[in-house]
Design an enzyme around this catalytic site. Structure first.
Site, PDB file in Angstrom:
ATOM      1  N   ILE A  98      92.074  42.398  33.773  1.00  0.00           N
ATOM      2  CA  ILE A  98      91.417  42.642  35.062  1.00  0.00           C
ATOM      3  C   ILE A  98      90.689  41.379  35.503  1.00  0.00           C
ATOM      4  O   ILE A  98      89.872  40.834  34.758  1.00  0.00           O
ATOM      5  CB  ILE A  98      90.400  43.806  34.931  1.00  0.00           C
ATOM      6  CG1 ILE A  98      91.071  45.051  34.374  1.00  0.00           C
ATOM      7  CG2 ILE A  98      89.732  44.078  36.276  1.00  0.00           C
ATOM      8  CD1 ILE A  98      90.097  46.109  33.869  1.00  0.00           C
ATOM      9  N   CYS A  99      90.975  40.941  36.711  1.00  0.00           N
ATOM     10  CA  CYS A  99      90.289  39.779  37.287  1.00  0.00           C
ATOM     11  C   CYS A  99      89.102  40.306  38.088  1.00  0.00           C
ATOM     12  O   CYS A  99      89.233  40.686  39.250  1.00  0.00           O
ATOM     13  CB  CYS A  99      91.260  38.988  38.169  1.00  0.00           C
ATOM     14  SG  CYS A  99      90.512  37.527  38.908  1.00  0.00           S
TER      15      CYS A  99
END
EC number: 2.3.2.23
Length: 161
Positions: A98-99
């Site tokens: 997840i960014c």
């Protein structure tokens, strides 16, 4: 269900244990809306069910987050990934990474598992299209052999979704 390799885990410090036990009690008394903690005997790894918010692209879809806590939590951020299948989202890679800045550069010891979950649900809810990040294939290929997302030098440039 397969899970991503956790960072080499040392036992939790006394401070981390106390903090996680406190967070777990608070979660059990008042869980954030749209989330369910899957109870296990492992305080260092939480599996959390995420239910997409009504009226969003992810409404009623269910996903699982894996949260691995480091030895020095909360001074150090946990590793948070989606277990397969990860939702299609411009900031979520097909390997579950997840960014999201609060998981890395913008982490604060004042944050909790609940606040992380709410941020992830907000990120999902604000998306206007279901798609992978444009560099998904290259990134996932470079993450072979269980590389942690915490080893990535993220570039946070898009706060629209």
């Amino acid at each position: 269900m397969a899970s991503s390799a956790a960072p080499s885990q040392k036992a939790l410090s006394k401070i981390a244990c106390k903090r996680l036990q406190k967070e777990l009690v608070e979660w059990q008394m008042s869980p954030p809306t749209g989330f369910k903690h899957k109870v296990t005997d492992n305080l260092q790894r939480w599996i959390i069910e995420v239910i997409g918010a009504p009226g969003t692209l992810y409404a009623n879809e269910t996903y699982q987050l894996q949260v691995d806590f480091p030895e020095h939590y909360p001074m150090e951020s946990p590793q948070v990934i989606f277990l397969p299948p990860a939702p299609l989202h411009p900031h979520i890679y097909s390997n579950g990474h997840i960014c999201l800045d609060i998981l890395y550069d913008s982490w604060s010891p004042a944050m909790t598992v609940s606040s992380i979950c709410i941020s992830i649900l907000s990120m999902l809810s604000s998306s206007t299209e279901k798609q992978r990040p444009t560099d998904n294939d290259r990134y996932v290929k470079n993450c072979k052999n269980g590389r942690s997302p915490k080893e990535t030098r993220w570039w946070f440039h898009d706060d629209k979704v």
